[in-house]
Design a protein around this motif. Structure first.
Motif, mmCIF file in Angstrom:
data_model
loop_
_atom_site.group_PDB
_atom_site.id
_atom_site.type_symbol
_atom_site.label_atom_id
_atom_site.label_comp_id
_atom_site.label_asym_id
_atom_site.label_seq_id
_atom_site.Cartn_x
_atom_site.Cartn_y
_atom_site.Cartn_z
ATOM 1 N N ALA A 53 -9.388 -43.249 76.838
ATOM 2 C CA ALA A 53 -10.656 -43.083 76.633
ATOM 3 C C ALA A 53 -11.475 -44.373 77.321
ATOM 4 O O ALA A 53 -12.664 -43.973 77.958
ATOM 5 C CB ALA A 53 -11.248 -42.875 75.440
ATOM 6 N N GLY A 54 -11.008 -45.394 77.091
ATOM 7 C CA GLY A 54 -11.745 -46.796 77.561
ATOM 8 C C GLY A 54 -11.860 -46.743 79.089
ATOM 9 O O GLY A 54 -12.880 -47.266 79.674
ATOM 10 N N ASP B 256 -1.161 -32.287 82.416
ATOM 11 C CA ASP B 256 -2.187 -31.134 82.225
ATOM 12 C C ASP B 256 -3.361 -31.881 81.279
ATOM 13 O O ASP B 256 -4.602 -31.547 81.639
ATOM 14 C CB ASP B 256 -1.816 -29.894 81.314
ATOM 15 C CG ASP B 256 -1.099 -29.112 82.347
ATOM 16 O OD1 ASP B 256 -1.177 -29.303 83.664
ATOM 17 O OD2 ASP B 256 -0.299 -28.065 82.057
ATOM 18 N N GLU B 257 -2.997 -32.451 80.097
ATOM 19 C CA GLU B 257 -4.228 -32.983 79.116
ATOM 20 C C GLU B 257 -4.812 -34.036 79.884
ATOM 21 O O GLU B 257 -6.143 -34.334 79.657
ATOM 22 C CB GLU B 257 -3.403 -33.479 77.757
ATOM 23 C CG GLU B 257 -2.837 -32.354 77.203
ATOM 24 C CD GLU B 257 -1.944 -33.010 75.892
ATOM 25 O OE1 GLU B 257 -2.413 -33.896 75.048
ATOM 26 O OE2 GLU B 257 -0.753 -32.812 75.920
ATOM 27 N N LEU B 258 -4.080 -34.813 80.704
ATOM 28 C CA LEU B 258 -4.909 -35.818 81.572
ATOM 29 C C LEU B 258 -5.761 -35.151 82.547
ATOM 30 O O LEU B 258 -7.098 -35.756 82.555
ATOM 31 C CB LEU B 258 -3.922 -36.912 81.976
ATOM 32 C CG LEU B 258 -3.066 -37.744 81.337
ATOM 33 C CD1 LEU B 258 -1.802 -38.213 82.035
ATOM 34 C CD2 LEU B 258 -3.838 -38.790 80.735
ATOM 35 N N ALA B 259 -5.403 -34.070 82.923
ATOM 36 C CA ALA B 259 -6.195 -33.387 84.148
ATOM 37 C C ALA B 259 -7.566 -33.071 83.461
ATOM 38 O O ALA B 259 -8.421 -33.102 84.152
ATOM 39 C CB ALA B 259 -5.487 -32.410 84.689
ATOM 40 N N SER C 139 -13.870 -34.067 83.009
ATOM 41 C CA SER C 139 -15.183 -34.470 82.420
ATOM 42 C C SER C 139 -15.467 -35.918 82.430
ATOM 43 O O SER C 139 -16.507 -36.362 81.801
ATOM 44 C CB SER C 139 -15.426 -34.008 81.136
ATOM 45 O OG SER C 139 -14.493 -34.433 80.211
ATOM 46 N N ALA C 140 -14.623 -36.567 82.861
ATOM 47 C CA ALA C 140 -14.560 -38.253 82.697
ATOM 48 C C ALA C 140 -15.871 -38.996 83.529
ATOM 49 O O ALA C 140 -15.753 -38.670 84.820
ATOM 50 C CB ALA C 140 -13.267 -38.970 83.235
ATOM 51 N N PRO C 141 -16.758 -39.489 82.953
ATOM 52 C CA PRO C 141 -17.923 -40.425 83.768
ATOM 53 C C PRO C 141 -17.222 -41.286 85.028
ATOM 54 O O PRO C 141 -17.886 -41.191 86.093
ATOM 55 C CB PRO C 141 -18.553 -41.293 82.785
ATOM 56 C CG PRO C 141 -18.071 -40.608 81.544
ATOM 57 C CD PRO C 141 -16.802 -39.979 81.717
ATOM 58 N N ILE C 142 -16.202 -41.673 84.828
ATOM 59 C CA ILE C 142 -15.675 -42.775 85.927
ATOM 60 C C ILE C 142 -15.135 -41.814 87.219
ATOM 61 O O ILE C 142 -15.349 -42.668 88.302
ATOM 62 C CB ILE C 142 -14.296 -43.430 85.622
ATOM 63 C CG1 ILE C 142 -14.129 -44.794 86.314
ATOM 64 C CG2 ILE C 142 -13.088 -42.608 85.492
ATOM 65 C CD1 ILE C 142 -13.086 -45.884 85.949
ATOM 66 N N VAL C 143 -15.146 -40.807 87.205
ATOM 67 C CA VAL C 143 -14.544 -39.929 88.349
ATOM 68 C C VAL C 143 -15.812 -39.962 89.396
ATOM 69 O O VAL C 143 -15.281 -39.740 90.719
ATOM 70 C CB VAL C 143 -14.101 -38.530 87.913
ATOM 71 C CG1 VAL C 143 -13.725 -37.588 89.195
ATOM 72 C CG2 VAL C 143 -12.828 -38.499 87.177
ATOM 73 N N LEU D 221 -10.553 -27.533 88.445
ATOM 74 C CA LEU D 221 -11.633 -26.782 89.208
ATOM 75 C C LEU D 221 -12.832 -26.437 88.271
ATOM 76 O O LEU D 221 -13.765 -26.159 88.756
ATOM 77 C CB LEU D 221 -10.594 -25.581 89.518
ATOM 78 C CG LEU D 221 -9.701 -25.621 90.972
ATOM 79 C CD1 LEU D 221 -9.209 -24.416 91.029
ATOM 80 C CD2 LEU D 221 -10.277 -26.371 92.233
ATOM 81 N N SER D 222 -12.493 -26.333 87.017
ATOM 82 C CA SER D 222 -13.773 -25.794 86.152
ATOM 83 C C SER D 222 -14.517 -27.233 85.663
ATOM 84 O O SER D 222 -15.461 -26.898 85.045
ATOM 85 C CB SER D 222 -13.038 -25.182 84.761
ATOM 86 O OG SER D 222 -12.281 -24.206 85.201
ATOM 87 N N GLY D 223 -14.052 -28.355 86.029
ATOM 88 C CA GLY D 223 -14.605 -29.668 85.293
ATOM 89 C C GLY D 223 -15.811 -30.110 86.474
ATOM 90 O O GLY D 223 -16.463 -29.172 87.412
#
Length: 315
Positions: free
Chosen positions: A209-210, A232-235, A240-244, A266-268
């Motif tokens: 998260a950090g 899969d969980e990381l994906a 939805s991660a701000p850093i992306v 694809l859904s994010g």
């Protein structure tokens, strides 16, 4: 600096070149040739347990290095195998490097644990808290670590670090949380190989998260969260991660990514701004592969090595 598109191999021992410099082995064995100029080479220090002509202890290699090399000019150091790395941790090496920081004022690149599987399997390499290296070397720009057993990374602030990489077959959650707690305003490239729980890879999505929040990593352009059994969980978290939004390249390679993880991507949030998306070594089906390629026409999507379904690097 290494180009972000490259995927380093844990078989690489950097005995020929490192960060674009030829490697000089310590102690120098160039027969009648003089050692290279101190600043023109990356210097590789190891213990040589099976060679009677070379030091048995890495401490002896350090002694030779500081006695025979003008270390005030050295910019790159590679630490290979130390004595019994499957049993003894890297703490004494971290301490020696920290204690000698005043004699290495130009050090910019450091690899800790560049040993082959023949010397020690990656998940048997015993590390320690490596954050003191950043505290000792405020101008260090590149830190790479191989091996996850007993690895720790205390939160620090470092103004100069641009590349931080962990190659492991089992990355402790404590180390991941430590990185997430760091202030690294210059960091551009972060790679983390999560590995499997069998070899100490107990990191969870929550531990990332950090990092994914991105507040402490304002210049990050490449993120690699890879070699994982929770790919899969990381994906889904990345989706939805701000850093992306500020990344140029993203790697979720080397793990167990399936259609579910690809669907989450694809859904994010949009990923069309990426230059490259590395999903190689995966278990994504052909229909989903086609969807990914169609949805990201301007992105170099690497979907090589399909139908794997296992983590690439473990033991």
């Amino acid at each position: 600096m290494r180009e972000f598109d490259e995927q380093p191999s844990h078989y690489e021992t950097y005995d020929q070149s490192y960060v674009g410099l030829p490697v000089a082995e310590v102690p120098w064995q160039g027969d009648d040739e003089k050692p290279p100029e101190a600043g023109s080479a990356a210097w590789r220090l190891s213990a040589h347990t099976y060679d009677d002509n070379l030091p048995d202890l890495i401490a002896e290699s350090f002694d030779w290095f500081f006695e025979h090399v003008d270390t005030s000019q050295v910019t790159a150091v590679v630490i290979g195998s130390w004595e019994e790395p499957y049993d003894g941790d890297s703490g004494h090496i971290v301490r020696r490097l920290a204690d000698e920081a005043g004699r290495l004022p130009e050090l910019r690149s450091l690899f800790l644990g560049a040993m082959s599987p023949e010397e020690c399997e990656i998940s048997w390499i015993t590390q320690s808290d490596v954050a003191p290296l950043l505290e000792a070397y405020p101008k260090l720009e590149r830190l790479e670590v191989r091996g996850g057993t007993s690895l720790r990374f205390s939160p620090v602030r470092h103004e100069s670090l641009k590349v931080l990489r962990f190659e492991t077959g089992g990355l402790p959650g404590e180390a991941v949380r430590g990185v997430g707690g760091c202030d690294l305003p210059a960091l551009e490239h972060l790679d983390m190989w999560f590995g499997v729980d069998t070899y100490g890879g107990d990191a969870t999505v929550g531990d990332v998260a950090g990092i994914l929040g991105g507040e402490r990593l304002p210049r990050l352009r490449h993120l690699g969260l890879q070699n994982s059994q929770i790919q899969d969980e990381l994906a889904a978290a990345v989706a939805s991660a701000p850093i992306v939004a500020r990344l140029e390249t993203l790697s979720l390679a080397m793990g167990t990514l399936t259609d579910a993880g690809a669907e989450a991507l694809l859904s994010g949030q949009p990923l069309t701004h990426l230059r490259r998306l590395d999903l190689s070594h995966h278990a994504i089906g052909p229909e989903m592969r086609a969807r990914l390629t169609a949805a990201l026409p301007g992105v170099d999507v690497d979907l090589s090595s399909p139908d794997t379904g296992y983590v690439a690097v473990t033991e």
